[in-house]
Design a protein around this motif. Structure first.
Motif, PDB file in Angstrom:
ATOM      1  N   ARG A  61      66.388  43.406  21.708  1.00  9.24           N
ATOM      2  CA  ARG A  61      66.527  41.971  21.427  1.00  9.24           C
ATOM      3  C   ARG A  61      65.187  41.255  21.588  1.00  9.24           C
TER       4      ARG A  61
ATOM      5  N   GLU B 233      63.895  39.214  18.508  1.00  3.31           N
ATOM      6  CA  GLU B 233      63.891  37.761  18.653  1.00  3.31           C
ATOM      7  C   GLU B 233      62.472  37.203  18.664  1.00  3.31           C
TER       8      GLU B 233
ATOM      9  N   GLN C  83      69.369  39.799  14.563  1.00  2.00           N
ATOM     10  CA  GLN C  83      69.342  39.023  15.804  1.00  2.00           C
ATOM     11  C   GLN C  83      70.750  38.597  16.200  1.00  2.00           C
TER      12      GLN C  83
ATOM     13  N   LEU D 146      72.793  41.661  17.515  1.00  2.00           N
ATOM     14  CA  LEU D 146      72.427  42.057  18.871  1.00  2.00           C
ATOM     15  C   LEU D 146      72.883  41.024  19.891  1.00  2.00           C
TER      16      LEU D 146
END
Length: 211
Positions: free
Chosen positions: A86, A90, A158, A161
């Motif tokens: 992540r 991100e 994103q 997850l």
């Protein structure tokens, strides 16, 4: 059953089963037997099978050889792996969003934060409806941060997850949330993003994930 009806049933099972897995209605590592799922959702086995395969592709269900389908287990190693991935995804999404974001993107973030702020003040571990509403606006805030990223696949990954991590976040609801701390942390992240302080925003985002 027509092809259109089968697709509708499959979508229904997909959404229901996905939500039940994320909210802990099935225990980690629990076997997902088609007959039991068919009875639970009152549909035939074909929509169940299709939904299970779709959820496997998205990481919300595991297929274990002759044992069939099961709910993915929870573990510290898996949480570490998920958090690390992540952070990578991100960061990339946030950098893209901050480079491409316009006035509408900024307004969307501010509006999402206000919804989060209101809901955090109502949070209670004793009220499941309030928890669901909080989770929805919390998700909405984080999705708003990445809404202007250039890559649709990056944004979709994103979101995927984020939802996989939800099963771990539900464990946190056993402990009280302090609204003041929640709002302060998200407000700081929002200000850094809106100010286009890229490195500061990335650092704050990573710290937020580590919590």
């Amino acid at each position: 059953m027509t092809e259109g009806a089968a697709a509708t049933y499959s979508d229904y099972v997909f959404e229901r089963l996905r939500a039940d897995i994320l909210t802990g209605q099935f225990e980690p590592s629990a076997r997902l037997a088609m007959k039991e799922l068919s009875e639970r959702y009152q549909v035939g086995t074909s929509p169940i099978r299709e939904a299970l395969h779709r959820l496997t592709g998205e990481g919300f269900v595991q297929f274990v050889g002759q044992r069939g389908f099961r709910v993915p287990p929870l573990s510290l190693d898996d949480l570490d792996d998920l958090t690390d991935l992540r952070s990578l995804i991100e960061e990339a999404a946030l950098r893209q969003a901050m480079a491409n974001g316009d006035d509408a993107w900024e307004a969307g973030i501010v509006a999402a934060f206000h919804r989060l702020e209101r809901q955090a003040g109502r949070f209670s571990t004793q009220d499941e409806d309030v928890i669901r509403e909080y989770d929805a606006v919390h998700r909405g805030f984080h999705l708003a941060l990445y809404a202007s990223a250039a890559s649709p696949r990056l944004v979709a990954l994103q979101a995927n997850l984020f939802d996989q991590a939800y099963r771990y976040r539900t464990l946190l609801h056993q402990e009280p949330i302090t609204p003041r701390e929640v709002i302060a942390e998200h407000k700081r992240l929002m200000k850094l993003v809106l100010a286009r302080e890229v490195e500061g925003a990335v650092k704050a985002m990573k710290a937020h994930l580590q919590l």
